[in-house]
Write an enzyme that holds these catalytic residues in place. Structure first.
Site, PDB file in Angstrom:
ATOM      1  N   ARG A 105       0.841  -1.197   0.000  1.00  0.00           N
ATOM      2  CA  ARG A 105       0.000   0.000   0.000  1.00  0.00           C
ATOM      3  C   ARG A 105       0.870   1.239   0.000  1.00  0.00           C
ATOM      4  O   ARG A 105       1.724   1.416   0.864  1.00  0.00           O
ATOM      5  CB  ARG A 105      -0.926   0.001   1.222  1.00  0.00           C
ATOM      6  CG  ARG A 105      -1.865   1.213   1.268  1.00  0.00           C
ATOM      7  CD  ARG A 105      -2.975   1.018   2.270  1.00  0.00           C
ATOM      8  NE  ARG A 105      -3.847  -0.084   1.850  1.00  0.00           N
ATOM      9  CZ  ARG A 105      -4.948  -0.428   2.501  1.00  0.00           C
ATOM     10  NH1 ARG A 105      -5.302   0.201   3.604  1.00  0.00           N
ATOM     11  NH2 ARG A 105      -5.685  -1.426   2.062  1.00  0.00           N
ATOM     12  N   THR A 109      -0.846   7.653  -1.151  1.00  0.00           N
ATOM     13  CA  THR A 109      -2.165   7.520  -1.774  1.00  0.00           C
ATOM     14  C   THR A 109      -3.025   6.457  -1.107  1.00  0.00           C
ATOM     15  O   THR A 109      -4.241   6.432  -1.299  1.00  0.00           O
ATOM     16  CB  THR A 109      -2.013   7.153  -3.262  1.00  0.00           C
ATOM     17  OG1 THR A 109      -1.443   5.830  -3.363  1.00  0.00           O
ATOM     18  CG2 THR A 109      -1.099   8.140  -3.979  1.00  0.00           C
ATOM     19  N   ASP A 201      -4.220 -11.911  12.171  1.00  0.00           N
ATOM     20  CA  ASP A 201      -3.445 -11.733  10.942  1.00  0.00           C
ATOM     21  C   ASP A 201      -2.993 -13.103  10.435  1.00  0.00           C
ATOM     22  O   ASP A 201      -2.153 -13.758  11.057  1.00  0.00           O
ATOM     23  CB  ASP A 201      -2.232 -10.846  11.211  1.00  0.00           C
ATOM     24  CG  ASP A 201      -1.478 -10.479   9.939  1.00  0.00           C
ATOM     25  OD1 ASP A 201      -0.979 -11.392   9.255  1.00  0.00           O
ATOM     26  OD2 ASP A 201      -1.399  -9.282   9.618  1.00  0.00           O
ATOM     27  N   ASP A 204       0.883 -13.493   9.767  1.00  0.00           N
ATOM     28  CA  ASP A 204       1.689 -13.598  10.983  1.00  0.00           C
ATOM     29  C   ASP A 204       1.514 -14.958  11.645  1.00  0.00           C
ATOM     30  O   ASP A 204       2.486 -15.581  12.100  1.00  0.00           O
ATOM     31  CB  ASP A 204       1.303 -12.494  11.970  1.00  0.00           C
ATOM     32  CG  ASP A 204       1.878 -11.143  11.582  1.00  0.00           C
ATOM     33  OD1 ASP A 204       2.868 -11.109  10.816  1.00  0.00           O
ATOM     34  OD2 ASP A 204       1.332 -10.117  12.017  1.00  0.00           O
TER      35      ASP A 204
END
Length: 210
Positions: A105, A109, A201, A204
């Protein structure tokens, strides 16, 4: 037309997913369960693949029987958590070719940016399964599908372990031609973008990095 959403309620899938959700489940068992669920899911997903009749000779007699026909299969894990779904699927479909797609990401933006994409040379001729255990906001999965479509691939399905309604809606809006296969549709996203109740997650927990 919105892509169809398929939720698998097979008892084995639900049992194994329940163990994965448990905070006390360790990395080794989590990885093994994801592998097993992925194999069970693709078994269901491929139920309607086309077949053709051939003739074989058994040790006893000649007979007519059926084999897979039509487009071959490709699997495209989204790095990194999608890697945990590959081996189980390949054990069931050893001839499936594997591509990889990586996204990050942009901090300014906040849009997904492709940093790696390697697809099979004949990917446009295959049924492609895009793999990612968690479909949360849907931003990464939608971007990954867009990047794959830019390479002239259009027979695409998305395979997730757990999805949030927000992620489902995003994919249906952005890619109405893509079917979605999930083991569970959970309640919502929290303020941090995690699926609730979810399983934390997946990357993870899969790789023991947290």
């Amino acid at each position: 037309m919105e892509g169809r959403v398929h939720i698998f309620d097979h008892p084995l899938i639900q049992h194994k997913l329940s163990i994965m959700r448990d905070v006390n489940t360790g990395t080794k068992e989590f990885r093994e369960l994801l592998d097993e669920i992925s194999m069970l899911m693709v078994y269901e997903i491929t139920r309607d693949l086309p077949t053709e009749e051939i003739e074989v000779e058994t040790p006893v007699a000649r007979m007519k029987t059926r084999v897979l026909a039509g487009r071959p299969i490709g699997i495209i894990p989204i790095l990194r958590a999608g890697l945990g779904m590959v081996d189980g699927i390949q054990r069931l479909i050893p001839n499936a070719k594997v591509g990889h797609i990586g996204l990050y990401r942009d901090p300014l933006t906040l849009q997904p940016v492709e940093y790696y994409c390697k697809l099979p040379a004949d990917a446009e001729q295959r049924f492609l399964f895009v793999l990612d255990p968690m479909l949360a906001t849907g931003g990464s999965a939608s971007a990954a599908i867009s990047f794959i479509k830019q390479r002239n691939c259009h027979n695409i399905s998305l395979v997730n372990l757990i999805a949030a309604p927000e992620g489902i809606k995003r994919i249906q809006n952005d890619h109405p031609d893509v079917d979605i296969y999930v083991a569970a549709l959970d309640e919502k996203l929290n303020e941090h973008g995690y699926i609730v109740p979810g399983l934390g997650d997946a990357g993870d927990r899969l790789f023991g990095t947290k």
